[in-house]
Scaffold this motif. Sequence first.
Motif, PDB file in Angstrom:
ATOM      1  N   TYR A   1     -24.373   0.215  23.293  1.00  0.00           N
ATOM      2  CA  TYR A   1     -24.357  -0.634  22.018  1.00  0.00           C
ATOM      3  C   TYR A   1     -24.173   0.252  21.247  1.00  0.00           C
ATOM      4  O   TYR A   1     -23.570   0.265  19.930  1.00  0.00           O
ATOM      5  CB  TYR A   1     -26.246  -0.535  21.895  1.00  0.00           C
TER       6      TYR A   1
ATOM      7  N   GLU B   1     -21.060  -1.539  19.049  1.00  0.00           N
ATOM      8  CA  GLU B   1     -21.287  -2.731  19.050  1.00  0.00           C
ATOM      9  C   GLU B   1     -21.723  -2.385  17.234  1.00  0.00           C
ATOM     10  O   GLU B   1     -21.652  -3.288  16.131  1.00  0.00           O
ATOM     11  CB  GLU B   1     -22.563  -4.006  19.160  1.00  0.00           C
TER      12      GLU B   1
ATOM     13  N   PHE C   1     -22.040  -5.341  11.305  1.00  0.00           N
ATOM     14  CA  PHE C   1     -23.059  -6.147  12.684  1.00  0.00           C
ATOM     15  C   PHE C   1     -22.833  -7.279  12.367  1.00  0.00           C
ATOM     16  O   PHE C   1     -23.278  -8.605  11.684  1.00  0.00           O
ATOM     17  CB  PHE C   1     -24.805  -5.824  11.290  1.00  0.00           C
ATOM     18  N   SER C   2     -22.091  -7.933  13.108  1.00  0.00           N
ATOM     19  CA  SER C   2     -21.785  -8.580  13.559  1.00  0.00           C
ATOM     20  C   SER C   2     -21.787  -9.623  14.780  1.00  0.00           C
ATOM     21  O   SER C   2     -23.211  -9.133  15.502  1.00  0.00           O
ATOM     22  CB  SER C   2     -19.893  -8.896  13.688  1.00  0.00           C
ATOM     23  N   ILE C   3     -21.790 -10.642  15.370  1.00  0.00           N
ATOM     24  CA  ILE C   3     -22.382 -11.413  16.363  1.00  0.00           C
ATOM     25  C   ILE C   3     -21.922 -10.576  17.445  1.00  0.00           C
ATOM     26  O   ILE C   3     -21.184 -10.828  17.367  1.00  0.00           O
ATOM     27  CB  ILE C   3     -22.009 -13.130  16.317  1.00  0.00           C
ATOM     28  N   ARG C   4     -22.806 -10.663  17.911  1.00  0.00           N
ATOM     29  CA  ARG C   4     -22.219 -10.100  20.111  1.00  0.00           C
ATOM     30  C   ARG C   4     -22.416 -11.110  20.607  1.00  0.00           C
ATOM     31  O   ARG C   4     -23.614 -11.947  20.898  1.00  0.00           O
ATOM     32  CB  ARG C   4     -23.639  -8.733  19.827  1.00  0.00           C
ATOM     33  N   VAL C   5     -22.010 -11.230  21.994  1.00  0.00           N
ATOM     34  CA  VAL C   5     -21.592 -11.995  22.747  1.00  0.00           C
ATOM     35  C   VAL C   5     -21.313 -11.545  23.926  1.00  0.00           C
ATOM     36  O   VAL C   5     -20.915  -9.901  24.326  1.00  0.00           O
ATOM     37  CB  VAL C   5     -20.589 -13.026  22.410  1.00  0.00           C
TER      38      VAL C   5
ATOM     39  N   ASN D   1     -18.828  -7.488  20.280  1.00  0.00           N
ATOM     40  CA  ASN D   1     -18.465  -8.367  19.372  1.00  0.00           C
ATOM     41  C   ASN D   1     -17.464  -9.103  18.898  1.00  0.00           C
ATOM     42  O   ASN D   1     -16.360  -9.009  18.969  1.00  0.00           O
ATOM     43  CB  ASN D   1     -18.113  -7.145  17.912  1.00  0.00           C
TER      44      ASN D   1
ATOM     45  N   ARG E   1     -23.313 -17.594  18.737  1.00  0.00           N
ATOM     46  CA  ARG E   1     -25.077 -17.178  18.070  1.00  0.00           C
ATOM     47  C   ARG E   1     -25.380 -16.528  19.045  1.00  0.00           C
ATOM     48  O   ARG E   1     -24.081 -15.172  19.619  1.00  0.00           O
ATOM     49  CB  ARG E   1     -25.884 -18.381  18.591  1.00  0.00           C
ATOM     50  N   GLU E   2     -25.908 -15.556  18.668  1.00  0.00           N
ATOM     51  CA  GLU E   2     -25.865 -13.728  19.406  1.00  0.00           C
ATOM     52  C   GLU E   2     -26.373 -13.869  20.777  1.00  0.00           C
ATOM     53  O   GLU E   2     -26.963 -14.813  21.270  1.00  0.00           O
ATOM     54  CB  GLU E   2     -27.583 -13.187  18.216  1.00  0.00           C
ATOM     55  N   ASN E   3     -26.014 -13.775  21.604  1.00  0.00           N
ATOM     56  CA  ASN E   3     -26.064 -13.256  22.408  1.00  0.00           C
ATOM     57  C   ASN E   3     -25.647 -14.613  23.814  1.00  0.00           C
ATOM     58  O   ASN E   3     -26.505 -14.681  24.983  1.00  0.00           O
ATOM     59  CB  ASN E   3     -27.634 -12.476  22.928  1.00  0.00           C
ATOM     60  N   ASP E   4     -24.656 -15.196  22.594  1.00  0.00           N
ATOM     61  CA  ASP E   4     -24.401 -15.997  23.744  1.00  0.00           C
ATOM     62  C   ASP E   4     -23.390 -15.993  24.880  1.00  0.00           C
ATOM     63  O   ASP E   4     -22.873 -15.031  24.578  1.00  0.00           O
ATOM     64  CB  ASP E   4     -23.222 -16.752  22.511  1.00  0.00           C
TER      65      ASP E   4
END
Length: 567
Positions: free
Chosen positions: A448, A451, A495-499, A521, A559-562
């Motif tokens: 992490y 990220e 803090f961008s979207i994380r996939v 990220n 979306r987050e965690n896709d």
Amino acid sequence: MSETRSPLPLPFRRRSSGEIKNLTSVSSSLLPAFGTIVDEGHLQLKKYVIAPYDRRYRLWQTFLVVLVVYSAWASPFELAFGKVASGSLEPVDLVVDAFFVVDIILTFFIAYFDKSTYLLVDDRKKIALRYLKKLWFPMDVASTLPFQFLYRIFTGKMHRGDVFGFLNLLRLWRLRRVSELFTRLEKDTRFSYYWTRYCKLIAVTLFAVHSAGCFYYWLAASNGQPENTWIGSLVHDFKHRNIWLGYTYSMYWSIVTLTTVGYGDLHAVNTGEKIFNMLYMLFNISLTAYLIGNMTNLIVHSAARTFAMRDAINQILNYGSKNRLPEGLREQMLAHMQLKFKTAELKQEAVLEDLPKAIRSSVAQHLFRRTAENTYLFKGVSEDFIAQLVTEMKAEYFPPKVEVILQNEIATDFYILVSGAVDILTYKNGTEQYLKGLKQEMLEDIPYVTELLGGLTTEHTVPNEGTHNHEAPSYHGDPNVEGTEETSKSITSTFSIRVIVHGHHPNENAKEGDMMGKLINLPDSIDGLFRLAEKKFGKRGSKVLMSDGSEVEELRALRENDHLFIF
């Protein structure tokens, strides 16, 4: 008819009305007792009645204090050197007495506070009766009458006896005005308490020296055998010599005796002088104790914070030595303690605790509201929430190289960084590492961190000196670090979207090592996503599919965690 009102700042402030500008002129007697019915117009005094806190009347009282200083010097002086009382000083005494006659007349028109009701009484009849019944009126009259001048008018004779010299000592009754002035100045925040007390001590000492010297000279001058006196044994025919010569000898003896030096060149000769010397030396013991006690309190009070800091530092050093704390930890403790005393005047939490809640809330709004509004985390929230949050905030200062939050620590506070910077550190193989400066390969091994630090540049990291935090207690969760107003705008994109990306088709079996995928990220474009996937999996893809097989055309739809499958 409509009325337009300007919006009121939070919180709404209520101010009291009145014409009193100096708070020190307001006596506690102005406050009525519980249960007292106060008329709204009770401060509207009757005609020709003067309020005791009136500014012009206070100026008059201050002018009279200057005349009191002259009376305190002239009364003992005229007792010792009687011929000046009917000579050069007589016109001055008459003018000074005339001013005090005017003050006696004014006193019949000064309102007073009734101690039973705590209200201002402006009835002239009650004012007059109260003044006539008290000791002040006869003493004021006795200390103002020019007895020697009146004796010469009624008898036509000049009397140079000691009787009028002792009657002139009644003017010392006026010294109570000086005491009242110093009491008022000590409460006045416009003047230094230290220097006010210091001037008072000097005035008391000078008056004691002057009075004792004059009375000692009078003992010699009133003796039937001038040569058998302390000054007559050295200066023959001293009565007919210059007045200032005798005054100089008197002051010299008084100062030498007060300071307990006692050279012995001027000493008591007859019994009366010896008795007076004994009484004066006993008085000097009390006066010296009074002066030393007051000066000690003033000096200790001015250096109290320094003493407290030194004691706290010594306690930390002893504690660290007894418990064998590491050198780095000792330095952190000392740095924090020193910074605490340096910033004590800025924080002043003890002062705020004694204030009403409304005033404390106003202070917090003034100090912290703009900081909270500029924080990216609170963008768009309601003003009520900001107002409630700000009232719970307080300032915190951290010296350089001090840990603010430790890993795995249960967070109970939320920090907003106002000035300075913080570093994120981790231990790897027993050594500290600055995560911001690590290479990409090493960051990938730390969960992490990539990220968390993605999007930050080294330009935002400055030396951690004088870190100044505002702290809002009772916030549970992971703390986020916020910079100043300019820095916060750039940190917002951190803090961008994380996939999670995979390097195969969603229907294919994953190779060993790609079962869980890679957490990244999300970049700004699909091309950037392909480049990042090539770096992760060693091959460049051309399609991006979701786990259900649908193709990704716009990254904004993710979306987050896709889970993304790139092949």
